[in-house]
Design a protein around this motif. Sequence first.
Motif, PDB file in Angstrom:
ATOM      1  N   VAL A 145       0.843  -1.199   0.000  1.00  0.00           N
ATOM      2  CA  VAL A 145       0.000   0.000   0.000  1.00  0.00           C
ATOM      3  C   VAL A 145       0.882   1.254   0.000  1.00  0.00           C
ATOM      4  O   VAL A 145       0.635   2.199  -0.752  1.00  0.00           O
ATOM      5  CB  VAL A 145      -0.971  -0.013   1.205  1.00  0.00           C
ATOM      6  CG1 VAL A 145      -1.697   1.321   1.355  1.00  0.00           C
ATOM      7  CG2 VAL A 145      -1.963  -1.162   1.070  1.00  0.00           C
ATOM      8  N   GLY A 146       1.914   1.248   0.826  1.00  0.00           N
ATOM      9  CA  GLY A 146       2.828   2.392   0.873  1.00  0.00           C
ATOM     10  C   GLY A 146       3.538   2.627  -0.446  1.00  0.00           C
ATOM     11  O   GLY A 146       3.678   3.774  -0.898  1.00  0.00           O
ATOM     12  N   ALA A 147       3.975   1.551  -1.092  1.00  0.00           N
ATOM     13  CA  ALA A 147       4.691   1.687  -2.367  1.00  0.00           C
ATOM     14  C   ALA A 147       3.789   2.308  -3.421  1.00  0.00           C
ATOM     15  O   ALA A 147       4.184   3.265  -4.113  1.00  0.00           O
ATOM     16  CB  ALA A 147       5.201   0.328  -2.836  1.00  0.00           C
ATOM     17  N   TYR A 148       2.586   1.775  -3.567  1.00  0.00           N
ATOM     18  CA  TYR A 148       1.690   2.316  -4.588  1.00  0.00           C
ATOM     19  C   TYR A 148       1.184   3.699  -4.214  1.00  0.00           C
ATOM     20  O   TYR A 148       0.935   4.536  -5.086  1.00  0.00           O
ATOM     21  CB  TYR A 148       0.556   1.334  -4.881  1.00  0.00           C
ATOM     22  CG  TYR A 148       1.053   0.172  -5.693  1.00  0.00           C
ATOM     23  CD1 TYR A 148       1.430   0.345  -7.018  1.00  0.00           C
ATOM     24  CD2 TYR A 148       1.204  -1.087  -5.131  1.00  0.00           C
ATOM     25  CE1 TYR A 148       1.924  -0.706  -7.766  1.00  0.00           C
ATOM     26  CE2 TYR A 148       1.694  -2.149  -5.871  1.00  0.00           C
ATOM     27  CZ  TYR A 148       2.053  -1.955  -7.191  1.00  0.00           C
ATOM     28  OH  TYR A 148       2.552  -2.979  -7.935  1.00  0.00           O
ATOM     29  N   GLY A 149       1.047   3.979  -2.930  1.00  0.00           N
ATOM     30  CA  GLY A 149       0.693   5.321  -2.493  1.00  0.00           C
ATOM     31  C   GLY A 149       1.778   6.325  -2.852  1.00  0.00           C
ATOM     32  O   GLY A 149       1.485   7.436  -3.302  1.00  0.00           O
ATOM     33  N   LEU A 150       3.033   5.933  -2.668  1.00  0.00           N
ATOM     34  CA  LEU A 150       4.138   6.820  -3.049  1.00  0.00           C
ATOM     35  C   LEU A 150       4.174   7.072  -4.544  1.00  0.00           C
ATOM     36  O   LEU A 150       4.389   8.197  -4.991  1.00  0.00           O
ATOM     37  CB  LEU A 150       5.477   6.230  -2.591  1.00  0.00           C
ATOM     38  CG  LEU A 150       5.856   6.442  -1.142  1.00  0.00           C
ATOM     39  CD1 LEU A 150       7.109   5.640  -0.796  1.00  0.00           C
ATOM     40  CD2 LEU A 150       6.094   7.912  -0.870  1.00  0.00           C
ATOM     41  N   THR A 163       4.223   6.949 -14.500  1.00  0.00           N
ATOM     42  CA  THR A 163       3.386   6.481 -13.405  1.00  0.00           C
ATOM     43  C   THR A 163       2.436   5.386 -13.880  1.00  0.00           C
ATOM     44  O   THR A 163       2.241   4.391 -13.194  1.00  0.00           O
ATOM     45  CB  THR A 163       2.596   7.659 -12.796  1.00  0.00           C
ATOM     46  OG1 THR A 163       3.530   8.656 -12.401  1.00  0.00           O
ATOM     47  CG2 THR A 163       1.797   7.219 -11.602  1.00  0.00           C
ATOM     48  N   ALA A 164       1.857   5.547 -15.059  1.00  0.00           N
ATOM     49  CA  ALA A 164       0.951   4.526 -15.592  1.00  0.00           C
ATOM     50  C   ALA A 164       1.698   3.210 -15.785  1.00  0.00           C
ATOM     51  O   ALA A 164       1.171   2.134 -15.472  1.00  0.00           O
ATOM     52  CB  ALA A 164       0.340   4.993 -16.902  1.00  0.00           C
ATOM     53  N   ALA A 165       2.921   3.281 -16.276  1.00  0.00           N
ATOM     54  CA  ALA A 165       3.706   2.059 -16.470  1.00  0.00           C
ATOM     55  C   ALA A 165       3.980   1.381 -15.138  1.00  0.00           C
ATOM     56  O   ALA A 165       3.940   0.157 -15.036  1.00  0.00           O
ATOM     57  CB  ALA A 165       5.016   2.392 -17.176  1.00  0.00           C
ATOM     58  N   ASP A 166       4.236   2.165 -14.121  1.00  0.00           N
ATOM     59  CA  ASP A 166       4.481   1.603 -12.791  1.00  0.00           C
ATOM     60  C   ASP A 166       3.212   0.984 -12.210  1.00  0.00           C
ATOM     61  O   ASP A 166       3.251  -0.057 -11.579  1.00  0.00           O
ATOM     62  CB  ASP A 166       5.017   2.694 -11.864  1.00  0.00           C
ATOM     63  CG  ASP A 166       5.937   2.157 -10.799  1.00  0.00           C
ATOM     64  OD1 ASP A 166       6.594   1.127 -11.030  1.00  0.00           O
ATOM     65  OD2 ASP A 166       5.994   2.768  -9.727  1.00  0.00           O
ATOM     66  N   LEU A 167       2.082   1.639 -12.442  1.00  0.00           N
ATOM     67  CA  LEU A 167       0.823   1.163 -11.869  1.00  0.00           C
ATOM     68  C   LEU A 167       0.247  -0.050 -12.600  1.00  0.00           C
ATOM     69  O   LEU A 167      -0.713  -0.643 -12.129  1.00  0.00           O
ATOM     70  CB  LEU A 167      -0.198   2.304 -11.826  1.00  0.00           C
ATOM     71  CG  LEU A 167       0.134   3.418 -10.831  1.00  0.00           C
ATOM     72  CD1 LEU A 167      -0.873   4.544 -10.932  1.00  0.00           C
ATOM     73  CD2 LEU A 167       0.199   2.881  -9.405  1.00  0.00           C
ATOM     74  N   VAL A 168       0.845  -0.429 -13.728  1.00  0.00           N
ATOM     75  CA  VAL A 168       0.407  -1.636 -14.430  1.00  0.00           C
ATOM     76  C   VAL A 168       0.463  -2.838 -13.491  1.00  0.00           C
ATOM     77  O   VAL A 168      -0.337  -3.766 -13.590  1.00  0.00           O
ATOM     78  CB  VAL A 168       1.285  -1.865 -15.690  1.00  0.00           C
ATOM     79  CG1 VAL A 168       1.165  -3.274 -16.208  1.00  0.00           C
ATOM     80  CG2 VAL A 168       0.922  -0.858 -16.753  1.00  0.00           C
ATOM     81  N   TRP A 169       1.386  -2.796 -12.556  1.00  0.00           N
ATOM     82  CA  TRP A 169       1.571  -3.925 -11.643  1.00  0.00           C
ATOM     83  C   TRP A 169       0.599  -3.902 -10.469  1.00  0.00           C
ATOM     84  O   TRP A 169       0.569  -4.822  -9.665  1.00  0.00           O
ATOM     85  CB  TRP A 169       3.011  -3.932 -11.119  1.00  0.00           C
ATOM     86  CG  TRP A 169       3.979  -4.108 -12.239  1.00  0.00           C
ATOM     87  CD1 TRP A 169       4.757  -3.150 -12.806  1.00  0.00           C
ATOM     88  CD2 TRP A 169       4.245  -5.308 -12.955  1.00  0.00           C
ATOM     89  NE1 TRP A 169       5.487  -3.679 -13.836  1.00  0.00           N
ATOM     90  CE2 TRP A 169       5.192  -5.007 -13.949  1.00  0.00           C
ATOM     91  CE3 TRP A 169       3.765  -6.609 -12.865  1.00  0.00           C
ATOM     92  CZ2 TRP A 169       5.677  -5.959 -14.827  1.00  0.00           C
ATOM     93  CZ3 TRP A 169       4.254  -7.556 -13.748  1.00  0.00           C
ATOM     94  CH2 TRP A 169       5.201  -7.227 -14.724  1.00  0.00           C
ATOM     95  N   LEU A 170      -0.198  -2.853 -10.359  1.00  0.00           N
ATOM     96  CA  LEU A 170      -1.120  -2.725  -9.239  1.00  0.00           C
ATOM     97  C   LEU A 170      -2.052  -3.931  -9.078  1.00  0.00           C
ATOM     98  O   LEU A 170      -2.236  -4.405  -7.953  1.00  0.00           O
ATOM     99  CB  LEU A 170      -1.919  -1.423  -9.350  1.00  0.00           C
ATOM    100  CG  LEU A 170      -2.889  -1.132  -8.211  1.00  0.00           C
ATOM    101  CD1 LEU A 170      -2.165  -1.070  -6.874  1.00  0.00           C
ATOM    102  CD2 LEU A 170      -3.632   0.167  -8.461  1.00  0.00           C
ATOM    103  N   PRO A 171      -2.638  -4.484 -10.150  1.00  0.00           N
ATOM    104  CA  PRO A 171      -3.514  -5.648  -9.949  1.00  0.00           C
ATOM    105  C   PRO A 171      -2.798  -6.834  -9.289  1.00  0.00           C
ATOM    106  O   PRO A 171      -3.379  -7.530  -8.461  1.00  0.00           O
ATOM    107  CB  PRO A 171      -3.987  -5.999 -11.360  1.00  0.00           C
ATOM    108  CG  PRO A 171      -3.859  -4.724 -12.127  1.00  0.00           C
ATOM    109  CD  PRO A 171      -2.680  -4.013 -11.534  1.00  0.00           C
ATOM    110  N   LEU A 172      -1.535  -7.036  -9.648  1.00  0.00           N
ATOM    111  CA  LEU A 172      -0.789  -8.122  -9.000  1.00  0.00           C
ATOM    112  C   LEU A 172      -0.557  -7.814  -7.522  1.00  0.00           C
ATOM    113  O   LEU A 172      -0.626  -8.702  -6.671  1.00  0.00           O
ATOM    114  CB  LEU A 172       0.550  -8.354  -9.704  1.00  0.00           C
ATOM    115  CG  LEU A 172       0.452  -8.919 -11.113  1.00  0.00           C
ATOM    116  CD1 LEU A 172       1.822  -8.949 -11.763  1.00  0.00           C
ATOM    117  CD2 LEU A 172      -0.165 -10.301 -11.101  1.00  0.00           C
ATOM    118  N   GLY A 173      -0.283  -6.539  -7.224  1.00  0.00           N
ATOM    119  CA  GLY A 173      -0.124  -6.135  -5.831  1.00  0.00           C
ATOM    120  C   GLY A 173      -1.410  -6.315  -5.045  1.00  0.00           C
ATOM    121  O   GLY A 173      -1.397  -6.769  -3.905  1.00  0.00           O
TER     122      GLY A 173
END
Length: 185
Positions: A145-150, A163-173
Amino acid sequence: LPAGSLPRSAALYAAIVMGVVALGASAALAINVPGPLTLGLLALAMALALGYSAPPLSLHSRGLGEVLGAVLLAVITPLVGYHLQGGAGPEATATLLLPLALLQFAMLIIVSLPDAPYDAVAAKRTLAVRLGVPRASALALASYVGAYGLVASMAPALGGLWTAADLVWLPLGVRQGLDLGGGAG
């Protein structure tokens, strides 16, 4: 080593050889990229790596291994590479590495969860042993949560594409977080 299939002396000699190689490589790098920042980063990296597993500190067995591993692998190592390649402003780069450090911290906790009963018997004080698997799992989830919040908080400064490229991994997180929250540790 515990089973005795490899003599302790072999591990000791290998550690000495690798230590000499690390010192030699660091000396070569310091000659090619002179300056106090080079020496400081290389010395810090070697000291942290040594303190991770070698006595008397053996931080990997004292509940600090996960924190140290995250800092060493996700912050110090990229900073060394960035600096040695001529990067300027390592402070700003270190800030960008904080989400990665939190993800690394979560990963190090997660990989220790299945070993917690065995680590406890061997007196290896990982966070999973010290906190217990449920609380260590919650800490890993909080790191996600902290990583994606940052990353989200950095979006305006970094630009949408990065940021969009980084957030692609959000579903796995999210999936990992749900598994951890459900006791899948």
